[in-house]
Design an enzyme around this catalytic site. Structure first.
Site, PDB file in Angstrom:
ATOM      1  N   GLU A 194       1.562  -3.717  15.281  1.00  0.00           N
ATOM      2  CA  GLU A 194       2.462  -4.074  14.264  1.00  0.00           C
ATOM      3  C   GLU A 194       3.403  -3.016  13.951  1.00  0.00           C
ATOM      4  OE1 GLU A 194      -1.263  -5.386  14.000  1.00  0.00           O
ATOM      5  OE2 GLU A 194       0.170  -6.702  13.312  1.00  0.00           O
ATOM      6  N   THR A 251      -2.277  -5.133  21.500  1.00  0.00           N
ATOM      7  CA  THR A 251      -3.331  -4.033  21.741  1.00  0.00           C
ATOM      8  C   THR A 251      -4.885  -4.599  21.705  1.00  0.00           C
ATOM      9  OG1 THR A 251      -3.208  -3.785  19.273  1.00  0.00           O
ATOM     10  CG2 THR A 251      -2.042  -2.153  20.369  1.00  0.00           C
ATOM     11  N   ASP A 316      -0.147 -13.261  13.939  1.00  0.00           N
ATOM     12  CA  ASP A 316      -1.174 -12.429  14.083  1.00  0.00           C
ATOM     13  C   ASP A 316      -2.631 -12.759  14.384  1.00  0.00           C
ATOM     14  OD1 ASP A 316      -2.057  -9.587  14.090  1.00  0.00           O
ATOM     15  OD2 ASP A 316      -2.638  -9.515  11.998  1.00  0.00           O
ATOM     16  N   ASN A 403     -12.788 -12.377  11.409  1.00  0.00           N
ATOM     17  CA  ASN A 403     -12.032 -11.019  11.564  1.00  0.00           C
ATOM     18  C   ASN A 403     -13.152 -10.131  12.436  1.00  0.00           C
ATOM     19  OD1 ASN A 403     -10.231  -8.515  11.219  1.00  0.00           O
ATOM     20  ND2 ASN A 403      -9.267  -9.874  10.172  1.00  0.00           N
ATOM     21  N   TRP A 404     -12.946  -8.738  12.352  1.00  0.00           N
ATOM     22  CA  TRP A 404     -13.578  -7.918  13.232  1.00  0.00           C
ATOM     23  C   TRP A 404     -15.114  -7.909  12.928  1.00  0.00           C
ATOM     24  CZ3 TRP A 404     -16.591  -4.253  11.427  1.00  0.00           C
ATOM     25  CH2 TRP A 404     -16.246  -3.854   9.948  1.00  0.00           C
ATOM     26  N   CYS A 621      -3.000   0.923   2.762  1.00  0.00           N
ATOM     27  CA  CYS A 621      -4.178   1.348   2.152  1.00  0.00           C
ATOM     28  C   CYS A 621      -4.367   1.386   0.769  1.00  0.00           C
ATOM     29  CB  CYS A 621      -4.027   2.827   2.612  1.00  0.00           C
ATOM     30  SG  CYS A 621      -4.137   3.394   4.102  1.00  0.00           S
ATOM     31  N   HIS A 622      -3.220   1.156   0.045  1.00  0.00           N
ATOM     32  CA  HIS A 622      -3.412   1.153  -1.318  1.00  0.00           C
ATOM     33  C   HIS A 622      -3.291  -0.078  -2.098  1.00  0.00           C
ATOM     34  CE1 HIS A 622      -3.342   5.634  -2.000  1.00  0.00           C
ATOM     35  NE2 HIS A 622      -2.360   5.592  -0.843  1.00  0.00           N
TER      36      HIS A 622
HETATM   37 CA    CA Z   1      -2.464  -7.322  14.016  1.00  0.00          CA
END
Ligand code: CA
Length: 690
Positions: A194, A251, A316, A403-404, A621-622
């Site tokens: 991204e 990636t 995505d 997801n992961w 992150c926030h």
């Molecule tokens: Ca992605």
């Protein structure tokens, strides 16, 4: 012989047994499904099933499971990780590649290696939070870092044996996934499609020396420079325009599976850069090998086959999720397959030899495509899936149905236990200059529409789904709290273990989904547990810790559980039958309390400008709408953001860089103050609601 002597002899005998049982982890050990003594790799064995043949802890006695010991890991951020267990020693990484070795029987820390990522990562600190796992091979531990190093450590001492730079120091590629090892080789991918004009790749290195053996790129570069391989020449035919200027993406940030029988590597390829194909490849095309599984020859890295789950991806919908090897009946005959549940919401069963799709059905709510055509192997897309005429809301969101977080396959029940998410995503590319697109570095994407305030609590749900890969239907489903849940682990004891967003660690009957055991651990769990034996006892270990990319950027949806950065600590927890150690005391969950300075005048135009800066630099992150979810501090409640001077010192000056807060020195003084005013406006808005 004195009784004391007898006791001593017995101890010596035990030590001898333990010593002779000491097995060096090699290819044979990693292929051994039947020996549950160790958990020596991310998915336990090469099959990546996250499954154990151990049954000492089982459906009948799991209610007696109790804490054996705990180890406080402090405020490490990113506790989304899967530990390893090798001959009574636990190895794991948390935070920015802080690798630990811990005695599995006592919980004593043996060593800790800090590669000092914050000192060297520079801009790369902006993009990620440390990896989710490590690898072990013949006395060495391998870990990747945010700044792109692959490091080999001595398992005995934690000292560095070698280190190689696997990504360009000046681009946006980082490492978030675990390396894998096979035949004296260690393979690592990277992350960050991204963030900039990048090309994804995987690289194999010699485990002994760190010498590079081969590299496979996942998307083609500029044809004028020549292609690295025939596979890249083939892939280039599926791209249009001048894609190489934008990089392409792809990636390999999570799933890499080694197949010992075929001596092949399967890699799970990520999304396009940028997300929107209209920008990346304006005349269309499948854009190989984005969102595909690619099979490679393990010795040479040469292309063997590919299967693309999302051709021409624009949402995505990465295929970086687990690539699980299993043998399941197909038309009644045992068949060697790959099980794969990428973000796009379909559950795929692929032929392992050819990559042909054997079946594919919807694992959750999916509206972007009607079905997968098994003749062509392609999804049948909904008419408006590519947001051609403005705003489109569809399922799943860019978080995916899966997801992961690791799914697990239990060969004794034949079921796959998948942590799933149900949430819609809204896409709209009106107003984006598709012809003159430039990556503004931390620009998230070009299609997803993000909400700027608190997301409604019902915006998403999550569930643990027991999926039958033969019938391609759920056998049972257990709703889980919130919109994010932990990875799963399953055993021959008929159990499934999973941690939750609300800080509960649960065991279920693998056949029925009945909850058989639960433990409040005082902080959300996003990693996956493991199980192994030491001294004849079966142990279950999990890293309890809330913090990973997903929860961080879900904002209020993930913050509802009340985990606050620097309040609860991460914990390494190990359970055993009849364990009776007390659970570590954690501060109770609470919501961040925003601060306000009522006399401060907030110029709405400047706050609006600040919101745009926030979206591209701070949100990951926030949290969405400045609502953090326990990973990084909630800026509405931050004293630093109350003072223009302190705030500028951190954001422009990098005052907290060694605490993993990157600096943004390209922002002007005015930009930083606009950003601060947006944060102040969000804090005030929250306070006025309550
Ligand atoms: Ca992605």
């Amino acid at each position: 012989m004195s009784s004391r002597h007898i006791v001593w002899s017995a101890i010596c005998a035990l030590v001898l047994v333990a010593a002779s049982a000491r097995s060096e982890i090699d290819g044979k050990a990693l292929a051994n499904e039947a020996d549950g003594h160790n958990w020596p790799s991310y998915g336990r064995t090469y099959s990546e099933q996250h499954s154990s043949p151990l049954a000492m802890v089982n459906r009948d006695n799991v209610g007696r499971l109790g804490l054996s010991w705990s180890l406080d890991l402090g405020h490490v951020q990113n506790g989304a990780t899967v530990p390893l267990a090798v001959d009574g020693i636990l190895y794991f990484t948390v935070g920015q590649s802080l690798v630990h070795a811990v005695d599995a029987r006592s919980g004593k820390l043996l060593w800790r290696h800090d590669p000092e990522v914050a000192k060297v990562a520079g801009r790369k600190l902006r993009y990620t939070w440390g990896p989710r796992g490590i690898a072990y091979w013949q006395g060495r531990v391998f870990v990747g870092t945010t700044d792109g190093r692959l490091i080999a450590l001595s398992a005995k001492t934690g000292h560095q044996v070698w280190s190689v730079q696997t990504t360009d120091k000046n681009n946006e590629l980082t490492i978030t996934g675990p390396p894998r090892v096979f035949g004296g080789r260690v393979i690592i991918g990277n992350a960050g499609s991204e963030w900039g004009p990048n090309r994804g790749y995987v690289t194999a290195y010699d485990t002994a020396t760190g010498r590079q053996l081969w590299r496979f790129y996942t998307v083609p570069g500029n044809p004028a420079d020549g292609f690295e391989s025939d596979a890249m020449a083939m892939a280039a035919k599926t791209w249009t325009g001048e894609w190489w200027k934008i990089g392409g993406g792809g990636t390999v940030w999570n799933a890499i599976t080694y197949d010992p029988e075929l001596d092949r590597i399967y890699i799970g390829v990520g999304n396009g850069a940028p997300w929107n194909r209209k920008v990346r490849s304006p005349l269309g095309g499948d854009n190989l090998f984005l969102c595909a599984i690619v099979a490679l020859d393990a010795a040479t890295g040469r292309y063997v086959w590919h299967y693309q789950t999302t051709p021409g991806e624009s949402w995505d919908f990465v295929s970086a999720m687990d690539i699980t090897l299993a043998t399941v009946p197909v038309d009644g005959v045992p068949h060697k397959v790959i099980l794969h549940a990428p973000k796009n919401g379909f559950f795929y069963v692929l032929d392992r030899y050819t990559g042909k799709v054997l079946s594919a059905e919807k694992l959750g709510k999916v509206t972007w495509a009607e079905r997968v055509d098994l003749t062509t192997g392609r999804p049948v897309e909904a008419a408006n899936a590519r947001y051609p005429d403005g705003v489109v809301t569809q399922w799943p969101s860019s978080i995916g149905v899966h997801n992961w977080q690791p799914m697990s396959f239990n060969q004794w029940t034949g079921l796959v236990y998948v942590p799933t998410i149900e949430m819609a995503g809204t896409f709209d590319d009106r107003g984006i200059d598709k012809e003159h697109f430039v990556f503004k570095k931390t620009e998230l994407n070009t299609g997803l529409v993000l909400s700027s305030g608190d997301a409604p609590k019902d915006a998403g749900t999550s569930a643990l789904v027991a999926w039958d890969p033969v019938t391609q239907k759920p056998r049972w489903t257990v709703p889980t709290p919130g919109v994010w849940n932990g990875g799963t682990m399953t055993t021959a004891g008929g159990l499934v273990f999973q941690g939750q967003a609300d800080g509960r660690f649960n065991a279920y009957d693998a056949l029925t989904g009945k909850q058989l055991w639960t433990q409040d651990v005082g902080i959300g769990i996003s990693g996956a547990p493991i199980t192994y034996t030491v001294g004849g006892h079966q142990y279950v270990t999990v890293v309890a810790g809330w913090g990973a990319a997903g929860p961080a950027y879900l904002g209020s949806l993930a913050a509802q559980h009340g985990w606050v950065a620097r309040r609860q600590t991460h914990q390494l927890l190990t359970f055993v039958l009849d364990g009776h150690a007390p659970m570590p005391k954690q501060p109770s969950p609470e919501q961040a309390i925003p601060l306000d300075e009522p006399t401060l005048a907030i110029d709405p135009m400047r706050a609006k400008a600040g919101e745009a800066i926030y979206a591209t630099r701070c949100l990951a992150c926030h949290g969405l709408g400045v609502v953090a979810a326990g990973f990084a501090p909630d800026l509405r409640a931050s004293a630093v953001a109350m003072s223009a001077t302190s705030f500028a010192g951190v954001v422009r000056g990098g005052a907290l860089e060694l605490n993993n807060m990157p600096k943004f020195d390209e922002l002007s003084v005015e930009d930083v103050e606009s950003l601060r005013l947006y944060i102040r406006a969000r804090a005030r808005a929250t306070l006025s609601v309550h």
